[in-house]
Design a protein around this motif. Sequence first.
Motif, mmCIF file in Angstrom:
data_model
loop_
_atom_site.group_PDB
_atom_site.id
_atom_site.type_symbol
_atom_site.label_atom_id
_atom_site.label_comp_id
_atom_site.label_asym_id
_atom_site.label_seq_id
_atom_site.Cartn_x
_atom_site.Cartn_y
_atom_site.Cartn_z
ATOM 1 N N GLY A 159 0.647 -1.257 -0.152
ATOM 2 C CA GLY A 159 0.138 -0.044 -0.031
ATOM 3 C C GLY A 159 0.850 0.993 -0.014
ATOM 4 N N ASN A 160 0.806 1.975 1.034
ATOM 5 C CA ASN A 160 1.609 3.561 1.002
ATOM 6 C C ASN A 160 2.543 3.016 2.357
ATOM 7 N N VAL A 161 2.921 1.873 2.669
ATOM 8 C CA VAL A 161 4.022 1.676 3.474
ATOM 9 C C VAL A 161 5.080 1.078 2.912
ATOM 10 N N GLY A 162 6.156 1.979 3.257
ATOM 11 C CA GLY A 162 7.310 1.276 2.503
ATOM 12 C C GLY A 162 8.327 0.733 3.438
ATOM 13 N N GLU A 163 8.986 -0.371 2.795
ATOM 14 C CA GLU A 163 10.025 -1.142 3.880
ATOM 15 C C GLU A 163 11.188 -0.319 3.784
ATOM 16 N N ALA A 164 11.955 -0.101 4.923
ATOM 17 C CA ALA A 164 13.136 0.260 5.056
ATOM 18 C C ALA A 164 14.058 -0.013 6.075
ATOM 19 N N TYR A 165 15.355 0.204 5.973
ATOM 20 C CA TYR A 165 16.386 -0.058 6.803
ATOM 21 C C TYR A 165 16.671 1.398 7.817
ATOM 22 N N ILE A 166 16.415 1.358 8.770
ATOM 23 C CA ILE A 166 16.111 2.613 9.753
ATOM 24 C C ILE A 166 17.334 2.722 10.516
ATOM 25 N N TYR A 167 18.040 4.180 10.603
ATOM 26 C CA TYR A 167 19.331 4.348 11.331
ATOM 27 C C TYR A 167 19.003 5.375 12.215
ATOM 28 N N VAL A 168 19.546 5.377 13.203
ATOM 29 C CA VAL A 168 19.546 6.459 14.242
ATOM 30 C C VAL A 168 21.152 6.481 14.197
ATOM 31 N N ASN A 169 21.558 7.863 13.677
ATOM 32 C CA ASN A 169 23.095 8.044 13.654
ATOM 33 C C ASN A 169 23.652 6.970 12.723
ATOM 34 N N ASP A 170 24.650 6.110 13.080
ATOM 35 C CA ASP A 170 25.363 4.846 12.248
ATOM 36 C C ASP A 170 24.477 3.773 12.753
ATOM 37 N N LEU A 171 23.749 3.792 13.639
ATOM 38 C CA LEU A 171 23.111 2.362 14.124
ATOM 39 C C LEU A 171 21.885 2.136 13.303
ATOM 40 N N CYS A 172 22.164 0.823 12.934
ATOM 41 C CA CYS A 172 20.933 0.270 11.965
ATOM 42 C C CYS A 172 20.012 -0.404 12.971
ATOM 43 N N ILE A 173 19.020 0.079 13.121
ATOM 44 C CA ILE A 173 17.988 -0.466 14.423
ATOM 45 C C ILE A 173 17.353 -1.802 13.686
ATOM 46 N N ASN A 174 17.355 -2.000 12.433
ATOM 47 C CA ASN A 174 16.814 -3.565 11.735
ATOM 48 C C ASN A 174 18.035 -4.418 12.417
ATOM 49 N N GLU A 175 19.307 -4.284 12.260
ATOM 50 C CA GLU A 175 20.161 -4.986 12.753
ATOM 51 C C GLU A 175 20.041 -5.312 14.198
ATOM 52 N N GLU A 176 19.875 -4.130 14.837
ATOM 53 C CA GLU A 176 19.967 -3.963 16.460
ATOM 54 C C GLU A 176 18.870 -4.915 17.040
ATOM 55 N N LEU A 177 17.505 -4.951 16.365
ATOM 56 C CA LEU A 177 16.385 -5.907 16.903
ATOM 57 C C LEU A 177 16.901 -7.208 16.846
ATOM 58 N N VAL A 178 17.324 -7.523 15.562
ATOM 59 C CA VAL A 178 17.831 -8.789 15.200
ATOM 60 C C VAL A 178 18.805 -9.356 16.186
ATOM 61 N N ARG A 179 20.021 -8.628 16.326
ATOM 62 C CA ARG A 179 21.060 -8.870 17.198
ATOM 63 C C ARG A 179 20.715 -9.125 18.540
ATOM 64 N N ARG A 180 19.832 -8.442 19.228
ATOM 65 C CA ARG A 180 19.509 -8.325 20.698
ATOM 66 C C ARG A 180 18.048 -9.500 20.791
ATOM 67 N N GLY A 181 18.130 -10.260 19.743
ATOM 68 C CA GLY A 181 16.986 -11.040 19.773
ATOM 69 C C GLY A 181 15.477 -10.838 19.768
ATOM 70 N N TYR A 182 15.100 -9.504 19.172
ATOM 71 C CA TYR A 182 13.846 -9.209 19.331
ATOM 72 C C TYR A 182 13.284 -9.361 17.852
ATOM 73 N N ALA A 183 13.831 -9.773 16.843
ATOM 74 C CA ALA A 183 13.236 -9.898 15.555
ATOM 75 C C ALA A 183 13.995 -11.206 14.862
ATOM 76 N N LEU A 184 13.300 -11.689 13.608
ATOM 77 C CA LEU A 184 13.881 -12.806 13.045
ATOM 78 C C LEU A 184 14.489 -12.225 11.535
ATOM 79 N N ALA A 185 15.650 -12.607 11.080
ATOM 80 C CA ALA A 185 15.937 -12.160 9.728
ATOM 81 C C ALA A 185 14.981 -12.794 8.672
#
Length: 168
Positions: free
Chosen positions: A102-128
């Motif tokens: 729809g109107n929702v795009g998928e994105a890799y999300i960063y705060v400064n240089d920290l990729c939040i997508n990676e952080e969620l998986v690395r900390r066990g909060y999401a699956l790849a």
Amino acid sequence: IPHKTDISKPQLFSENSIEATIAKIADKIVETEKPPPGSGKVAVCHVWGPIELYDGTVIKYAGILLPVGGTDNKFSRIVAGFSKGLLEGRLIRYELTRKKIGNVGEAYIYVNDLCINEELVRRGYALAIRDKSEMSAKLVGFEEMAKEKKIGLWAYHPDKNPFAEPLY
């Protein structure tokens, strides 16, 4: 892939442990005044995954699956709390993929240089999501590490897969 934060010890959930983790990451975040293109300030992190910016842009995490179920699913509430603590009210940078629902795009999300997508998986909060991309290989490595060390949602029920329920 080495990472600066030590996640070798299993972490069980409590509001204090999540808040402490958010505080450690948030201390490294520096705000700027005007968002450049491909960025914006986060207004809301919805429990079911999408992130809404103040300018009306709605994006969801690319390359990962989150537990869903809204407020009825304790795992989605935990992940939403973690996302909110990292993102709400902050300036983010996002890299849109070609996928859009729809109107929702998928994105890799960063705060400064920290990729939040990676952080969620690395900390066990999401699956790849497994595909042939370089980012997928990196995320799968983080997922395997989190699973092996029983951190994040993997620590919640060591004998049960917390992601067995529907994912977004």
